[in-house]
Design a protein around this motif. Structure first.
Motif, PDB file in Angstrom:
ATOM      1  N   ALA A 144     -24.642   9.560  20.185  1.00 13.54           N
ATOM      2  CA  ALA A 144     -24.896   9.650  21.841  1.00 13.54           C
ATOM      3  C   ALA A 144     -24.895  10.277  23.306  1.00 13.54           C
ATOM      4  CB  ALA A 144     -26.776   9.619  22.404  1.00 13.54           C
ATOM      5  N   ALA A 145     -23.673   9.165  22.705  1.00 14.29           N
ATOM      6  CA  ALA A 145     -22.475   8.599  23.866  1.00 14.29           C
ATOM      7  C   ALA A 145     -21.586   9.876  23.782  1.00 14.29           C
ATOM      8  CB  ALA A 145     -21.352   7.436  24.150  1.00 14.29           C
ATOM      9  N   GLU A 146     -21.086  10.406  22.054  1.00  6.13           N
ATOM     10  CA  GLU A 146     -19.721  10.699  21.994  1.00  6.13           C
ATOM     11  C   GLU A 146     -20.502  12.698  21.596  1.00  6.13           C
ATOM     12  OE1 GLU A 146     -16.889  12.123  20.486  1.00  6.13           O
ATOM     13  OE2 GLU A 146     -17.372   9.681  20.963  1.00  6.13           O
ATOM     14  N   SER A 147     -21.392  12.759  21.922  1.00  3.92           N
ATOM     15  CA  SER A 147     -22.081  13.614  21.893  1.00  3.92           C
ATOM     16  C   SER A 147     -22.110  14.395  23.197  1.00  3.92           C
ATOM     17  CB  SER A 147     -23.714  14.154  21.179  1.00  3.92           C
ATOM     18  OG  SER A 147     -24.013  14.010  20.012  1.00  3.92           O
ATOM     19  N   ASP A 148     -22.817  13.795  24.155  1.00  2.07           N
ATOM     20  CA  ASP A 148     -22.601  13.505  25.470  1.00  2.07           C
ATOM     21  C   ASP A 148     -20.826  13.563  26.308  1.00  2.07           C
ATOM     22  OD1 ASP A 148     -23.933  14.336  28.175  1.00  2.07           O
ATOM     23  OD2 ASP A 148     -23.185  11.449  28.465  1.00  2.07           O
ATOM     24  N   LYS A 149     -20.055  12.933  25.554  1.00  2.92           N
ATOM     25  CA  LYS A 149     -18.624  13.805  25.767  1.00  2.92           C
ATOM     26  C   LYS A 149     -18.504  14.902  25.476  1.00  2.92           C
ATOM     27  CE  LYS A 149     -14.286  12.077  25.175  1.00  2.92           C
ATOM     28  NZ  LYS A 149     -13.864  11.823  24.248  1.00  2.92           N
ATOM     29  N   ASP A 150     -18.178  14.957  24.122  1.00  2.01           N
ATOM     30  CA  ASP A 150     -18.486  16.249  23.732  1.00  2.01           C
ATOM     31  C   ASP A 150     -18.582  17.838  24.551  1.00  2.01           C
ATOM     32  OD1 ASP A 150     -16.885  15.103  22.206  1.00  2.01           O
ATOM     33  OD2 ASP A 150     -18.392  15.004  19.612  1.00  2.01           O
ATOM     34  N   THR A 151     -19.909  17.711  25.269  1.00  3.54           N
ATOM     35  CA  THR A 151     -20.761  18.700  25.676  1.00  3.54           C
ATOM     36  C   THR A 151     -20.423  18.172  26.832  1.00  3.54           C
ATOM     37  OG1 THR A 151     -23.141  17.903  24.382  1.00  3.54           O
ATOM     38  CG2 THR A 151     -23.040  18.864  26.459  1.00  3.54           C
ATOM     39  N   LYS A 152     -20.382  17.215  27.911  1.00  5.65           N
ATOM     40  CA  LYS A 152     -19.240  17.688  29.318  1.00  5.65           C
ATOM     41  C   LYS A 152     -17.858  18.023  29.271  1.00  5.65           C
ATOM     42  CE  LYS A 152     -21.493  13.798  30.840  1.00  5.65           C
ATOM     43  NZ  LYS A 152     -20.868  12.356  31.779  1.00  5.65           N
ATOM     44  N   GLU A 153     -17.236  17.632  27.477  1.00  7.63           N
ATOM     45  CA  GLU A 153     -15.631  18.889  27.719  1.00  7.63           C
ATOM     46  C   GLU A 153     -16.047  20.446  26.998  1.00  7.63           C
ATOM     47  OE1 GLU A 153     -14.120  16.816  24.566  1.00  7.63           O
ATOM     48  OE2 GLU A 153     -13.554  14.927  26.046  1.00  7.63           O
ATOM     49  N   ASP A 154     -16.740  20.763  26.744  1.00  5.91           N
ATOM     50  CA  ASP A 154     -17.412  21.882  26.265  1.00  5.91           C
ATOM     51  C   ASP A 154     -18.237  22.375  27.819  1.00  5.91           C
ATOM     52  OD1 ASP A 154     -17.852  24.449  24.269  1.00  5.91           O
ATOM     53  OD2 ASP A 154     -20.314  23.904  24.272  1.00  5.91           O
ATOM     54  N   VAL A 155     -18.908  21.791  28.187  1.00 10.16           N
ATOM     55  CA  VAL A 155     -19.108  22.590  29.388  1.00 10.16           C
ATOM     56  C   VAL A 155     -18.076  23.164  30.267  1.00 10.16           C
ATOM     57  CG1 VAL A 155     -20.297  22.173  31.919  1.00 10.16           C
ATOM     58  CG2 VAL A 155     -21.745  21.789  29.255  1.00 10.16           C
TER      59      VAL A 155
ATOM     60  N   ARG B 192     -14.759  23.399  29.645  1.00  5.82           N
ATOM     61  CA  ARG B 192     -14.189  24.810  28.547  1.00  5.82           C
ATOM     62  C   ARG B 192     -14.648  26.144  29.247  1.00  5.82           C
ATOM     63  NH1 ARG B 192     -13.086  21.334  24.723  1.00  5.82           N
ATOM     64  NH2 ARG B 192     -14.701  21.975  23.743  1.00  5.82           N
ATOM     65  N   HIS B 193     -16.171  26.009  28.965  1.00 10.38           N
ATOM     66  CA  HIS B 193     -16.615  27.256  29.627  1.00 10.38           C
ATOM     67  C   HIS B 193     -16.981  27.618  30.559  1.00 10.38           C
ATOM     68  CE1 HIS B 193     -18.695  28.206  25.759  1.00 10.38           C
ATOM     69  NE2 HIS B 193     -19.550  27.243  25.756  1.00 10.38           N
ATOM     70  N   ARG B 194     -16.427  26.613  31.915  1.00 10.66           N
ATOM     71  CA  ARG B 194     -16.450  26.722  33.747  1.00 10.66           C
ATOM     72  C   ARG B 194     -15.028  27.486  33.345  1.00 10.66           C
ATOM     73  NH1 ARG B 194     -20.498  22.302  34.895  1.00 10.66           N
ATOM     74  NH2 ARG B 194     -22.236  23.344  35.122  1.00 10.66           N
TER      75      ARG B 194
ATOM     76  N   HIS C 150     -11.875  34.587  33.436  1.00 13.53           N
ATOM     77  CA  HIS C 150     -12.575  36.050  33.660  1.00 13.53           C
ATOM     78  C   HIS C 150     -13.294  36.079  35.438  1.00 13.53           C
ATOM     79  CE1 HIS C 150     -12.359  37.375  29.813  1.00 13.53           C
ATOM     80  NE2 HIS C 150     -12.528  35.484  29.331  1.00 13.53           N
ATOM     81  N   GLU C 151     -13.780  35.798  36.009  1.00 12.03           N
ATOM     82  CA  GLU C 151     -13.738  35.999  37.592  1.00 12.03           C
ATOM     83  C   GLU C 151     -12.781  36.637  38.014  1.00 12.03           C
ATOM     84  OE1 GLU C 151     -16.055  36.912  40.667  1.00 12.03           O
ATOM     85  OE2 GLU C 151     -16.775  36.403  38.548  1.00 12.03           O
TER      86      GLU C 151
ATOM     87  N   CYS D 125      -5.938  31.100  30.600  1.00 14.39           N
ATOM     88  CA  CYS D 125      -6.982  30.886  29.473  1.00 14.39           C
ATOM     89  C   CYS D 125      -5.730  30.163  28.374  1.00 14.39           C
ATOM     90  CB  CYS D 125      -7.389  32.319  29.151  1.00 14.39           C
ATOM     91  SG  CYS D 125      -8.832  32.401  29.865  1.00 14.39           S
ATOM     92  N   LYS D 126      -4.562  29.537  28.330  1.00 16.62           N
ATOM     93  CA  LYS D 126      -3.757  29.276  27.587  1.00 16.62           C
ATOM     94  C   LYS D 126      -4.566  28.059  27.316  1.00 16.62           C
ATOM     95  CE  LYS D 126       0.896  28.499  26.376  1.00 16.62           C
ATOM     96  NZ  LYS D 126       2.237  28.811  26.631  1.00 16.62           N
ATOM     97  N   GLY D 127      -4.607  27.547  25.813  1.00 14.20           N
ATOM     98  CA  GLY D 127      -5.115  26.498  25.471  1.00 14.20           C
ATOM     99  C   GLY D 127      -7.081  26.648  25.913  1.00 14.20           C
TER     100      GLY D 127
END
Length: 80
Positions: free
Chosen positions: A20-31, A33-35, A41-42, A65-67
């Motif tokens: 769960a802790a690893e998933s939470d970290k991955d989720t935060k990193e994914d969020v 990146r999306h932002r 794009h904005e 967007c590089k990287g």
């Protein structure tokens, strides 16, 4: 038997907690990146609104967007 069962349950809980802790970290990193991609794009949209040429705006998008995303259009391409 009870001691073995308790050990198994505790091990399972610890493993689930670590996952769960690893998933939470991955989720935060994914969020994040999306932002960052959304902000790039904005900025590309604002660049075009300002009357700047498509080539310039695409170059700015690519630099921002590089990287972050795959492809020349920061993970997103639409029809023109």
């Amino acid at each position: 038997m009870t001691k073995t069962l308790a050990t198994l349950i505790l091990s399972s809980l610890l493993a689930a907690s670590a996952f769960a802790a690893e998933s939470d970290k991955d989720t935060k990193e994914d969020v994040a990146r999306h932002r960052a991609i959304a902000a790039a794009h904005e900025n590309a949209a604002k660049c075009r609104e300002a009357g700047k040429g498509e080539d310039l705006c695409v170059k700015e998008l690519q630099a921002a967007c590089k990287g972050l995303a795959i492809g020349k259009y920061c993970g997103m391409k639409h029809e023109h």
